[in-house]
Design a protein around this motif. Structure first.
Motif, PDB file in Angstrom:
ATOM      1  N   VAL A 139      -6.532 -63.302 -19.003  1.00  0.00           N
ATOM      2  CA  VAL A 139      -6.712 -62.007 -18.239  1.00  0.00           C
ATOM      3  C   VAL A 139      -7.758 -61.306 -19.328  1.00  0.00           C
ATOM      4  O   VAL A 139      -7.800 -61.288 -20.380  1.00  0.00           O
ATOM      5  CB  VAL A 139      -5.510 -61.303 -18.194  1.00  0.00           C
ATOM      6  N   VAL A 140      -8.650 -60.574 -18.607  1.00  0.00           N
ATOM      7  CA  VAL A 140      -9.508 -59.675 -19.279  1.00  0.00           C
ATOM      8  C   VAL A 140      -9.346 -58.161 -18.973  1.00  0.00           C
ATOM      9  O   VAL A 140      -9.046 -57.732 -17.556  1.00  0.00           O
ATOM     10  CB  VAL A 140     -10.934 -60.156 -19.053  1.00  0.00           C
ATOM     11  N   TYR A 141      -9.761 -57.353 -19.620  1.00  0.00           N
ATOM     12  CA  TYR A 141      -9.923 -55.685 -19.323  1.00  0.00           C
ATOM     13  C   TYR A 141     -11.150 -55.343 -18.773  1.00  0.00           C
ATOM     14  O   TYR A 141     -12.243 -55.688 -19.584  1.00  0.00           O
ATOM     15  CB  TYR A 141      -9.290 -54.889 -20.393  1.00  0.00           C
ATOM     16  N   ASP A 142     -11.441 -54.492 -17.949  1.00  0.00           N
ATOM     17  CA  ASP A 142     -12.554 -54.181 -17.182  1.00  0.00           C
ATOM     18  C   ASP A 142     -12.796 -52.745 -17.833  1.00  0.00           C
ATOM     19  O   ASP A 142     -12.027 -51.874 -17.205  1.00  0.00           O
ATOM     20  CB  ASP A 142     -12.722 -54.293 -15.695  1.00  0.00           C
ATOM     21  N   SER A 143     -13.347 -52.333 -18.744  1.00  0.00           N
ATOM     22  CA  SER A 143     -13.408 -51.040 -19.375  1.00  0.00           C
ATOM     23  C   SER A 143     -14.227 -50.152 -18.493  1.00  0.00           C
ATOM     24  O   SER A 143     -13.910 -48.922 -18.593  1.00  0.00           O
ATOM     25  CB  SER A 143     -14.099 -51.089 -20.715  1.00  0.00           C
ATOM     26  N   VAL A 144     -14.886 -50.564 -17.410  1.00  0.00           N
ATOM     27  CA  VAL A 144     -15.657 -49.550 -16.645  1.00  0.00           C
ATOM     28  C   VAL A 144     -14.758 -49.107 -15.718  1.00  0.00           C
ATOM     29  O   VAL A 144     -14.803 -47.945 -15.290  1.00  0.00           O
ATOM     30  CB  VAL A 144     -17.033 -50.472 -15.984  1.00  0.00           C
ATOM     31  N   ASN A 145     -14.163 -49.976 -14.894  1.00  0.00           N
ATOM     32  CA  ASN A 145     -13.154 -49.444 -13.970  1.00  0.00           C
ATOM     33  C   ASN A 145     -11.665 -49.253 -14.381  1.00  0.00           C
ATOM     34  O   ASN A 145     -10.831 -49.054 -13.517  1.00  0.00           O
ATOM     35  CB  ASN A 145     -13.232 -50.559 -12.576  1.00  0.00           C
ATOM     36  N   LYS A 146     -11.537 -49.383 -15.728  1.00  0.00           N
ATOM     37  CA  LYS A 146     -10.139 -49.506 -16.256  1.00  0.00           C
ATOM     38  C   LYS A 146      -8.922 -50.146 -15.461  1.00  0.00           C
ATOM     39  O   LYS A 146      -8.137 -49.557 -15.143  1.00  0.00           O
ATOM     40  CB  LYS A 146      -9.804 -47.913 -16.121  1.00  0.00           C
ATOM     41  N   GLN A 147      -9.208 -51.387 -15.330  1.00  0.00           N
ATOM     42  CA  GLN A 147      -8.313 -52.250 -14.542  1.00  0.00           C
ATOM     43  C   GLN A 147      -8.405 -53.573 -15.546  1.00  0.00           C
ATOM     44  O   GLN A 147      -9.468 -53.990 -16.001  1.00  0.00           O
ATOM     45  CB  GLN A 147      -8.508 -52.367 -13.395  1.00  0.00           C
ATOM     46  N   TYR A 148      -7.298 -54.393 -14.943  1.00  0.00           N
ATOM     47  CA  TYR A 148      -7.198 -55.653 -15.723  1.00  0.00           C
ATOM     48  C   TYR A 148      -7.781 -56.609 -14.593  1.00  0.00           C
ATOM     49  O   TYR A 148      -7.286 -56.353 -13.257  1.00  0.00           O
ATOM     50  CB  TYR A 148      -5.689 -56.092 -16.010  1.00  0.00           C
ATOM     51  N   ILE A 149      -8.156 -57.741 -14.731  1.00  0.00           N
ATOM     52  CA  ILE A 149      -8.782 -58.883 -14.114  1.00  0.00           C
ATOM     53  C   ILE A 149      -8.040 -60.150 -14.356  1.00  0.00           C
ATOM     54  O   ILE A 149      -8.186 -60.620 -15.552  1.00  0.00           O
ATOM     55  CB  ILE A 149     -10.201 -58.823 -13.936  1.00  0.00           C
ATOM     56  N   GLY A 150      -7.437 -60.800 -13.214  1.00  0.00           N
ATOM     57  CA  GLY A 150      -6.907 -62.076 -13.425  1.00  0.00           C
ATOM     58  C   GLY A 150      -7.321 -63.090 -12.512  1.00  0.00           C
ATOM     59  O   GLY A 150      -7.694 -62.785 -11.370  1.00  0.00           O
ATOM     60  N   VAL A 151      -7.281 -64.314 -12.851  1.00  0.00           N
ATOM     61  CA  VAL A 151      -7.703 -65.413 -12.069  1.00  0.00           C
ATOM     62  C   VAL A 151      -6.406 -66.169 -11.795  1.00  0.00           C
ATOM     63  O   VAL A 151      -5.685 -66.792 -12.545  1.00  0.00           O
ATOM     64  CB  VAL A 151      -8.533 -66.491 -12.699  1.00  0.00           C
ATOM     65  N   PHE A 152      -6.118 -66.478 -10.582  1.00  0.00           N
ATOM     66  CA  PHE A 152      -4.765 -66.954  -9.859  1.00  0.00           C
ATOM     67  C   PHE A 152      -4.923 -68.477  -9.121  1.00  0.00           C
ATOM     68  O   PHE A 152      -5.972 -68.278  -8.584  1.00  0.00           O
ATOM     69  CB  PHE A 152      -3.893 -66.122  -9.198  1.00  0.00           C
ATOM     70  N   ASN A 153      -4.430 -69.511  -9.467  1.00  0.00           N
ATOM     71  CA  ASN A 153      -4.520 -70.531  -8.936  1.00  0.00           C
ATOM     72  C   ASN A 153      -5.797 -71.292  -8.875  1.00  0.00           C
ATOM     73  O   ASN A 153      -5.961 -72.057  -7.908  1.00  0.00           O
ATOM     74  CB  ASN A 153      -4.056 -70.400  -7.452  1.00  0.00           C
ATOM     75  N   GLY A 154      -6.960 -70.863  -9.741  1.00  0.00           N
ATOM     76  CA  GLY A 154      -8.199 -71.469  -9.923  1.00  0.00           C
ATOM     77  C   GLY A 154      -9.183 -70.788  -9.055  1.00  0.00           C
ATOM     78  O   GLY A 154     -10.073 -71.308  -9.183  1.00  0.00           O
ATOM     79  N   ASP A 155      -8.505 -70.181  -7.828  1.00  0.00           N
ATOM     80  CA  ASP A 155      -9.658 -69.881  -6.957  1.00  0.00           C
ATOM     81  C   ASP A 155      -9.456 -68.344  -6.503  1.00  0.00           C
ATOM     82  O   ASP A 155     -10.067 -67.960  -5.479  1.00  0.00           O
ATOM     83  CB  ASP A 155      -9.644 -70.645  -5.642  1.00  0.00           C
ATOM     84  N   GLN A 156      -8.463 -67.648  -6.870  1.00  0.00           N
ATOM     85  CA  GLN A 156      -8.386 -66.295  -6.588  1.00  0.00           C
ATOM     86  C   GLN A 156      -8.423 -65.126  -7.747  1.00  0.00           C
ATOM     87  O   GLN A 156      -8.142 -65.418  -8.833  1.00  0.00           O
ATOM     88  CB  GLN A 156      -6.951 -66.075  -5.906  1.00  0.00           C
ATOM     89  N   VAL A 157      -8.900 -64.129  -7.370  1.00  0.00           N
ATOM     90  CA  VAL A 157      -9.122 -63.217  -8.459  1.00  0.00           C
ATOM     91  C   VAL A 157      -8.543 -61.957  -8.069  1.00  0.00           C
ATOM     92  O   VAL A 157      -8.435 -61.461  -6.781  1.00  0.00           O
ATOM     93  CB  VAL A 157     -10.532 -62.728  -8.637  1.00  0.00           C
ATOM     94  N   ALA A 158      -7.642 -61.183  -9.028  1.00  0.00           N
ATOM     95  CA  ALA A 158      -6.816 -59.973  -8.378  1.00  0.00           C
ATOM     96  C   ALA A 158      -7.051 -58.956  -9.718  1.00  0.00           C
ATOM     97  O   ALA A 158      -7.418 -59.366 -10.732  1.00  0.00           O
ATOM     98  CB  ALA A 158      -5.611 -60.293  -8.550  1.00  0.00           C
ATOM     99  N   PHE A 159      -7.048 -57.876  -9.247  1.00  0.00           N
ATOM    100  CA  PHE A 159      -7.192 -56.578 -10.028  1.00  0.00           C
ATOM    101  C   PHE A 159      -6.104 -55.735 -10.050  1.00  0.00           C
ATOM    102  O   PHE A 159      -5.314 -55.510  -9.035  1.00  0.00           O
ATOM    103  CB  PHE A 159      -8.394 -55.739  -9.605  1.00  0.00           C
ATOM    104  N   TRP A 160      -5.644 -55.012 -11.237  1.00  0.00           N
ATOM    105  CA  TRP A 160      -4.513 -54.259 -11.435  1.00  0.00           C
ATOM    106  C   TRP A 160      -4.711 -53.338 -12.419  1.00  0.00           C
ATOM    107  O   TRP A 160      -5.369 -53.551 -13.374  1.00  0.00           O
ATOM    108  CB  TRP A 160      -3.131 -55.234 -11.462  1.00  0.00           C
ATOM    109  N   GLN A 161      -3.935 -52.198 -12.164  1.00  0.00           N
ATOM    110  CA  GLN A 161      -3.944 -51.082 -13.296  1.00  0.00           C
ATOM    111  C   GLN A 161      -2.669 -51.162 -14.409  1.00  0.00           C
ATOM    112  O   GLN A 161      -1.914 -51.975 -14.225  1.00  0.00           O
ATOM    113  CB  GLN A 161      -3.592 -49.802 -12.485  1.00  0.00           C
ATOM    114  N   GLU A 162      -2.933 -50.621 -15.518  1.00  0.00           N
ATOM    115  CA  GLU A 162      -2.007 -50.707 -16.651  1.00  0.00           C
ATOM    116  C   GLU A 162      -0.513 -50.235 -16.132  1.00  0.00           C
ATOM    117  O   GLU A 162       0.405 -51.035 -16.595  1.00  0.00           O
ATOM    118  CB  GLU A 162      -2.354 -49.768 -17.729  1.00  0.00           C
TER     119      GLU A 162
END
Length: 128
Positions: free
Chosen positions: A64-87
């Motif tokens: 998981v990485v943190y997107d400092s521009v949009n202030k959100q976390y980004i994760g890759v799930f099941n190898g083919d899906q991307v999701a974004f979430w807040q703290e």
């Protein structure tokens, strides 16, 4: 000559193959530790204490990485899906996950680690 700094034991690993990686957090002095099954933990380096954590029913497949521009976390799930979430998110189960699409063509390859470039706040998505 190399200078050796003290080592950190951030989290107990049952099996090392469950460890996906460590990345920088948006909060100064903290790190994001991604465990492969479904756990993301934020640690404060100064006292090696857990700040927060998230879990998901879906399997994480890249750190998981943190997107400092949009202030959100980004994760890759099941190898083919991307999701974004807040703290403030608690569970990652109900997140909207996006299949990776480029020019309206679905990739048949898996997504591998996201790489954050702090110089120009760019996230790079690697496909293998």
């Amino acid at each position: 000559m190399a200078k050796l700094c003290p080592s950190y034991s951030l989290c107990p690993l049952i099996e090392q193959k469950n460890f996906l990686g460590v990345s920088d957090d948006g909060l100064s002095g903290c790190l994001i530790v991604t465990l492969g099954r479904n756990i993301v933990i934020r640690y404060r380096l100064s006292d090696q204490k857990q700040v927060s954590s998230w879990s998901s029913k879906d399997k994480l497949s890249a750190p998981v990485v943190y997107d400092s521009v949009n202030k959100q976390y980004i994760g890759v799930f099941n190898g083919d899906q991307v999701a974004f979430w807040q703290e403030s998110s608690v569970l990652l189960n109900k997140l909207k996950k996006y299949k990776v699409v480029f020019s309206k063509i679905m990739f048949d390859k898996q997504i591998f680690p996201l790489v954050a470039k702090p110089t120009n706040n760019t996230l790079i998505l690697l496909l293998m």
